[in-house]
Enzyme design. Sequence first.
Site, PDB file in Angstrom:
ATOM      1  N   LYS A  11       0.815  -1.221   0.000  1.00 38.93           N
ATOM      2  CA  LYS A  11       0.000   0.000   0.000  1.00 38.93           C
ATOM      3  C   LYS A  11       0.851   1.275   0.000  1.00 38.93           C
ATOM      4  CE  LYS A  11      -3.901  -2.300   2.229  1.00 38.93           C
ATOM      5  NZ  LYS A  11      -4.973  -2.163   3.224  1.00 38.93           N
ATOM      6  N   TYR A  51     -12.485  -1.787  -3.613  1.00 40.94           N
ATOM      7  CA  TYR A  51     -12.982  -1.999  -2.247  1.00 40.94           C
ATOM      8  C   TYR A  51     -14.496  -1.854  -2.149  1.00 40.94           C
ATOM      9  CZ  TYR A  51      -8.339  -2.205  -0.061  1.00 40.94           C
ATOM     10  OH  TYR A  51      -7.092  -2.603   0.354  1.00 40.94           O
ATOM     11  N   ASN A 114      -2.066   0.159   6.583  1.00 38.06           N
ATOM     12  CA  ASN A 114      -1.576  -1.075   7.201  1.00 38.06           C
ATOM     13  C   ASN A 114      -0.651  -1.881   6.288  1.00 38.06           C
ATOM     14  OD1 ASN A 114      -3.533  -2.009   5.480  1.00 38.06           O
ATOM     15  ND2 ASN A 114      -4.684  -3.177   6.989  1.00 38.06           N
ATOM     16  N   HIS A 117      -2.179  -5.498   1.625  1.00 37.84           N
ATOM     17  CA  HIS A 117      -3.491  -6.135   1.513  1.00 37.84           C
ATOM     18  C   HIS A 117      -3.270  -7.618   1.230  1.00 37.84           C
ATOM     19  CE1 HIS A 117      -7.573  -6.996   0.153  1.00 37.84           C
ATOM     20  NE2 HIS A 117      -7.035  -7.603  -0.897  1.00 37.84           N
TER      21      HIS A 117
HETATM   22  P1  CMP Z   1      -7.499  -4.464   3.780  1.00 38.52           P
HETATM   23  O1  CMP Z   1      -7.119  -5.805   4.292  1.00 38.52           O
HETATM   24  O2  CMP Z   1      -6.870  -4.023   2.496  1.00 38.52           O
HETATM   25  O3  CMP Z   1      -9.102  -4.383   3.638  1.00 38.52           O
HETATM   26  C1  CMP Z   1      -9.872  -3.240   3.877  1.00 38.52           C
HETATM   27  C2  CMP Z   1      -9.049  -2.053   4.307  1.00 38.52           C
HETATM   28  O4  CMP Z   1      -9.758  -0.990   4.898  1.00 38.52           O
HETATM   29  C3  CMP Z   1      -8.085  -2.499   5.407  1.00 38.52           C
HETATM   30  O5  CMP Z   1      -7.116  -3.366   4.900  1.00 38.52           O
HETATM   31  C4  CMP Z   1      -7.604  -1.147   5.913  1.00 38.52           C
HETATM   32  O6  CMP Z   1      -6.607  -0.578   5.064  1.00 38.52           O
HETATM   33  C5  CMP Z   1      -8.851  -0.280   5.766  1.00 38.52           C
HETATM   34  N1  CMP Z   1      -9.510   0.052   7.031  1.00 38.52           N
HETATM   35  C6  CMP Z   1      -9.586   1.282   7.565  1.00 38.52           C
HETATM   36  N2  CMP Z   1     -10.267   1.280   8.698  1.00 38.52           N
HETATM   37  C7  CMP Z   1     -10.657   0.017   8.926  1.00 38.52           C
HETATM   38  C8  CMP Z   1     -11.405  -0.611   9.963  1.00 38.52           C
HETATM   39  N3  CMP Z   1     -11.889   0.063  11.007  1.00 38.52           N
HETATM   40  N4  CMP Z   1     -11.610  -1.936   9.863  1.00 38.52           N
HETATM   41  C9  CMP Z   1     -11.125  -2.636   8.809  1.00 38.52           C
HETATM   42  N5  CMP Z   1     -10.405  -2.079   7.790  1.00 38.52           N
HETATM   43  C10 CMP Z   1     -10.165  -0.761   7.854  1.00 38.52           C
END
Ligand code: CMP
Length: 140
Positions: A11, A51, A114, A117
């Site tokens: 990311k 998403y 984070n 993905h």
């Molecule tokens: P990812 O695994 O790519 O899937 C959804 C993404 O939404 C997650 O990683 C985070 O980057 C983002 N995100 C932001 N806030 C939240 C939250 N509260 N819970 C889950 N995903 C979140």
Amino acid sequence: MAGNRTFTMIKPDAFEAGNSGAILKMIEEAGFKIVAMKATRLTPELAGKFYEVHQERPFYADLCKYMSSGPIIAAILEKDNAVEDFRALIGATNPANAAEGTIRKIFAKSIEANAVHGSDSDENAAIEGNFYFSQLERVL
Ligand code: CMP
């Protein structure tokens, strides 16, 4: 039977911090083979499409903005039990809850930024890989 492919993105936060190489090293050392990979950048619209399952969630608008804020690396990875093993390697979505030694524990900045993905099912791994890579872009 579990499938042998998953899909990942490094990311914008991790790409910008110069952590792509270190993350790819951890991925390869964990036994994943890179079968397609490219550096690219999402528009807010494309991030929204990727998403779209999260479109009702309160974090959706911020997520689309963040995911289009800079370059990313997209890759299809191959390994036995790929989806589950990759999710173990990256750790919990929220780095505060991620296990020691996982990619998110080491590199993630927040629950949104984070670092990586990972697909959550074989079905989504195929959908997400197809989102980024045409048949011609797949080496294997
Ligand atoms: P990812 O695994 O790519 O899937 C959804 C993404 O939404 C997650 O990683 C985070 O980057 C983002 N995100 C932001 N806030 C939240 C939250 N509260 N819970 C889950 N995903 C979140």
